[in-house]
Write an enzyme that holds these catalytic residues in place. Structure first.
Site, PDB file in Angstrom:
ATOM      1  N   SER A  99       0.852  -1.191   0.000  1.00 16.12           N
ATOM      2  CA  SER A  99       0.000   0.000   0.000  1.00 16.12           C
ATOM      3  C   SER A  99       0.884   1.237   0.000  1.00 16.12           C
ATOM      4  O   SER A  99       2.035   1.188   0.463  1.00 16.12           O
ATOM      5  CB  SER A  99      -0.898   0.007   1.246  1.00 16.12           C
ATOM      6  OG  SER A  99      -1.553   1.259   1.395  1.00 16.12           O
ATOM      7  N   TYR A 109      -1.690  -0.171  10.531  1.00 14.83           N
ATOM      8  CA  TYR A 109      -1.771  -0.596   9.130  1.00 14.83           C
ATOM      9  C   TYR A 109      -0.526  -0.135   8.362  1.00 14.83           C
ATOM     10  O   TYR A 109       0.069  -0.913   7.606  1.00 14.83           O
ATOM     11  CB  TYR A 109      -3.025  -0.015   8.491  1.00 14.83           C
ATOM     12  CG  TYR A 109      -3.208  -0.378   7.033  1.00 14.83           C
ATOM     13  CD1 TYR A 109      -3.664  -1.636   6.665  1.00 14.83           C
ATOM     14  CD2 TYR A 109      -2.938   0.553   6.028  1.00 14.83           C
ATOM     15  CE1 TYR A 109      -3.837  -1.969   5.332  1.00 14.83           C
ATOM     16  CE2 TYR A 109      -3.106   0.222   4.701  1.00 14.83           C
ATOM     17  CZ  TYR A 109      -3.559  -1.040   4.350  1.00 14.83           C
ATOM     18  OH  TYR A 109      -3.720  -1.358   3.020  1.00 14.83           O
TER      19      TYR A 109
END
Length: 352
Positions: free
Chosen positions: A195, A208
């Site tokens: 990501s 995250y």
């Protein structure tokens, strides 16, 4: 003509047109004409699509296929001719059923929670049996499974922080630890879906970000380590896709976090901070449910004779990391406070 060939033809044509316009409009000396031409053409050559390898007798394992990118990718690679092992968190769920109903007999779903070693080992056993019976090899692994909770480390429970790290980072490690011997024999491909949050900080997504940063780093380490075996490794950096990764029950999660929070944290933050809300009421407007670009890039990582080490796909995928890494801190802090300030978060104590 496939998508890569069309892009090349368009890019090549536009480049020649730009060169002609620059040379015609401006009084450019011969040396500069040569320099401009070589620079532009070298850029085109770098982006020229590379030769694609044949799909015949190639199998691929994909994790996180219940929905989103993994689901679409599994169907796409099945249509392409791959034998697909589609790992699903719920192998009897609707996502798994849709895959079976909408694909050929080459696609097989697997019960695969990447955080559970027993399921990883069971999946390995099934894959080995199927490869042997069909006389094919495992060519690719796509580590796609992932989860995300929104909140800082004070309000989140230790269990949920650990869960994010376990699925997003330890999960791919578990998969590779058990399946890499199969890739060594095929000299195949390893693709890790990370990501842009693994390359730049996003407030209230710390756990995250950390998990995806760890995945980006281990992916680069594997890229160096696995060269000796002929295995090529690529990292995918997506952003802005409507994958469902944030579709968890935020109310129930907030209740759980509030019940386990310490008295001082409850006092300083207030209960409202445990129920994260997006600033953009129509946030889905900024998210794309069209996965063709990222799936095409994963396919390229699997089949290109010279795959890239990193592929960017989606809204702000490359822009936010560029701001954070390359711009001065005073400027990047300001821009990120605008571009990455996605959630409402007003602790009680800051008003004292």
């Amino acid at each position: 003509m496939d998508q890569s060939a069309r892009k090349f033809v368009i890019t090549y044509t536009l480049t020649l047109m730009c060169i002609a316009i620059i040379i015609t409009i401006f009084e450019v000396t011969l040396i500069w004409q040569v320099f401009i031409t070589l620079t532009c053409l070298s850029t085109v050559i770098i982006t020229t699509p590379t030769k694609k390898l044949p799909v015949k007798d190639k199998a691929v394992l994909i994790t996180g296929c219940d929905r989103g990118i993994g689901h679409v990718l599994a169907k796409q690679l099945d249509r392409k001719g791959f034998y697909v092992f589609a790992g699903c968190l719920k192998n009897r769920g609707q996502g798994s059923k849709d895959l079976v109903d909408g694909s050929s007999s080459r696609l097989q779903t697997l019960q695969l929670d990447v955080s559970k070693l027993t399921q990883v080992k069971s999946a390995l056993h099934t894959v080995e049996q199927q490869l042997h019976s069909k006389g094919i090899q495992l060519w690719g692994i796509v580590n796609n499974a992932g989860i995300c909770y929104i909140g800082n480390v004070e309000i989140m429970t230790e269990e949920d922080i650990q869960k994010i790290m376990t699925i997003n980072y330890t999960g791919p490690v578990n998969i590779c630890k058990h399946f890499l011997p199969l890739l060594r024999r095929s000299r195949g491909r390893l693709v890790n879906v990370a990501s842009n949050a693994g390359l730049a900080p996003i407030p209230l997504m710390g756990a995250y970000c950390a998990s995806k940063s760890a995945l980006v780093t281990i992916s680069e380490v594997w890229r160096y380590e696995l060269k000796m075996w002929g295995i090529k490794v690529a990292t995918i950096i997506p952003s802005g896709y409507k994958t469902g990764i944030m579709s968890y029950d935020m109310i129930a999660t907030g209740n759980r976090w509030w019940n386990k929070a310490s008295p001082i944290v409850k006092k300083d933050y207030g209960q409202e901070c445990f129920y994260i809300k997006f600033k953009q009421k129509n946030r889905d407007f900024f998210l794309s449910a069209e996965f063709s670009d990222i799936c095409y890039k994963i396919e390229d990582a699997l089949l290109s004779s010279k795959p890239k080490s990193r592929y960017y796909s989606g809204f702000l995928a490359e822009f936010i990391p560029f701001i954070y890494i390359y711009l001065p801190v005073w400027l990047s802090d300001y821009l990120l406070s605008v571009l990455a300030n996605w959630f409402e978060f007003n602790p009680k104590m800051q008003n004292y």
